[in-house]
Enzyme design. Structure first.
Site, PDB file in Angstrom:
ATOM      1  N   CYS A   9       0.854  -1.185   0.000  1.00  0.00           N
ATOM      2  CA  CYS A   9       0.000   0.000   0.000  1.00  0.00           C
ATOM      3  C   CYS A   9       0.889   1.234   0.000  1.00  0.00           C
ATOM      4  CB  CYS A   9      -0.919  -0.001   1.221  1.00  0.00           C
ATOM      5  SG  CYS A   9      -1.973   1.465   1.307  1.00  0.00           S
ATOM      6  N   GLY A  10       1.023   1.867  -1.157  1.00  0.00           N
ATOM      7  CA  GLY A  10       1.870   3.044  -1.260  1.00  0.00           C
ATOM      8  C   GLY A  10       1.314   4.237  -0.517  1.00  0.00           C
ATOM      9  N   HIS A  11       0.006   4.467  -0.639  1.00  0.00           N
ATOM     10  CA  HIS A  11      -0.553   5.626   0.060  1.00  0.00           C
ATOM     11  C   HIS A  11      -0.459   5.425   1.569  1.00  0.00           C
ATOM     12  CE1 HIS A  11      -4.439   3.689   1.183  1.00  0.00           C
ATOM     13  NE2 HIS A  11      -4.575   4.736   1.981  1.00  0.00           N
ATOM     14  N   ASP A  21      -9.789   3.472  -5.068  1.00  0.00           N
ATOM     15  CA  ASP A  21      -8.740   4.295  -4.476  1.00  0.00           C
ATOM     16  C   ASP A  21      -9.017   5.754  -4.799  1.00  0.00           C
ATOM     17  OD1 ASP A  21      -6.342   5.431  -3.526  1.00  0.00           O
ATOM     18  OD2 ASP A  21      -5.238   3.608  -4.011  1.00  0.00           O
ATOM     19  N   GLY A  58      -0.581   4.560  -4.687  1.00  0.00           N
ATOM     20  CA  GLY A  58       0.876   4.602  -4.583  1.00  0.00           C
ATOM     21  C   GLY A  58       1.568   3.428  -5.234  1.00  0.00           C
TER      22      GLY A  58
END
Length: 365
Positions: free
Chosen positions: A122-124, A284, A289
């Site tokens: 999970c980039g965010h 999203d 991300g």
């Protein structure tokens, strides 16, 4: 419905909430739950702990655990459902359970959760965790300058470089695990016709295609149709060989479908708008991300993004991440990418479960 699914005594849970480019991220520190009746998550690494929270994949399946939509019943999944579902959350909620890292080389570990289960990347969320770690004083940072927060996630070790000015966090740059192209022009039949999708692994497996190939545009007014298309594509690719991660089968399976459209290039490079449909139909709000990392690998592979250039990645709500590829390393399994965005704290909460509440861990609509 069981009103009190947790082992007694469950005394409630404290969270710190952030949003990254509009996408929520609810942070729970497992250390804060000592004495709450919630047991530790079994496992020696973050990846092992995630695996214990999921039911085993069916024999011979290529889908693996990438989507994370097969949670194992138990107290930790009760906690996930309590925090993600209404009335304490909503169908678009996302968050992470902070756990010990794999070793002393990282500051913390995290188990990412969404409305359908436990994800691999999970980039965010990594951006939000970097901001939280510095803002809370867990990781020391200068008033002006950068601080690195190293985080173990199920797909590997990532880094959040937190940018500071005047004693405030002004942005975070997320360096992902290597991203690689898995397949090009994979045919997929949908209710809107047959399309060709590209597949890339970037901590999670993403399928990407132009929204126009389905006769759609990336705008809120078309969100229902975009969501249906994303779900159909994810289902159709469930057992495709290119969705398998050769290094770690637990990362296999399509996590998200990225539908994008081209915007005029900026002086720094390409500009695209996207919506990412992930898990079982979750949207999203941010430009995604890890999905941006996958797009960077695909664009670099196409020759559309070179070192020194920058992708401007806009979400369906108009928020922006910027991304870049780092110099290629001979023999490397993929391209190292960096994604920059902003995260802001939205609240601090203590959630409880009244033993007489017949809604228990809640509901989703």
């Amino acid at each position: 419905m069981t009103a009190t699914p947790f082992p007694a005594p469950f005394t409630g849970v404290r969270t710190t909430d952030y949003h990254t480019a509009g996408e929520p991220f609810r942070i729970v520190d497992l250390a804060d739950l000592t004495g709450s009746g919630l047991p530790p998550v079994p496992g020696d690494t973050v990846a092992e702990r995630r695996a214990t929270l999921l039911t085993p994949p069916r024999p011979g399946s290529a889908a693996g655990h990438g989507g994370g939509t097969n949670p194992r019943p138990g107290p930790h999944d009760d906690l996930r459902r309590l925090l993600v579902r209404e009335p304490r959350g909503h169908a678009g909620m996302y968050g992470g359970l902070v756990v010990p890292p794999d070793d002393d080389g990282a500051h913390l570990g995290v188990l990412f959760w969404h409305k359908d289960g436990w994800s691999t990347a999970c980039g965010h969320g990594t951006i939000a965790l970097g901001a939280w770690a510095v803002d809370s004083g867990r990781v020391a940072a200068p008033a002006d300058g950068d601080a690195q927060v190293r985080i173990d996630v199920p797909s590997g070790r990532v880094t959040a470089t937190v940018h500071r000015a005047g004693g405030r966090t002004t942005g975070v740059t997320f360096r992902n695990v290597p991203a690689r192209v898995a397949a090009r022009k994979v045919p997929v039949t949908t209710s809107l016709g047959t399309v060709e999708v590209d597949l890339a692994h970037a901590g999670a497996c993403y399928a990407a295609l132009p929204a126009a190939a389905l006769g759609l545009t990336v705008e809120v007014a078309r969100l229902a149709a975009l969501t249906r298309a994303g779900q159909e594509i994810r289902t159709a690719l469930a057992d495709h060989p290119a969705t398998r991660d050769p290094a770690d089968p637990r990362l296999s399976g399509v996590y998200g479908v990225i539908l994008y459209e081209e915007l005029p290039d900026t002086p720094r490079g390409p500009h695209q708008r996207n919506v990412t449909v992930f898990a079982d139909g979750q949207i999203d709000r941010s430009p995604c991300g890890s999905g941006t990392s996958a797009r960077l690998a695909l664009l670099a592979d196409e020759g559309r993004l070179t070192e020194g250039e920058e992708l401007t990645h806009t979400s369906i709500i108009g928020t922006v991440f910027t991304g870049r590829v780092l110099p290629a390393r001979p023999g490397a399994a993929g391209r190292v990418t960096e994604v920059t965005g902003t995260a802001h704290r939205t609240g601090e909460h203590r959630f409880v479960l009244d033993p007489d509440d017949t809604l228990g861990t809640g509901f989703t609509l």
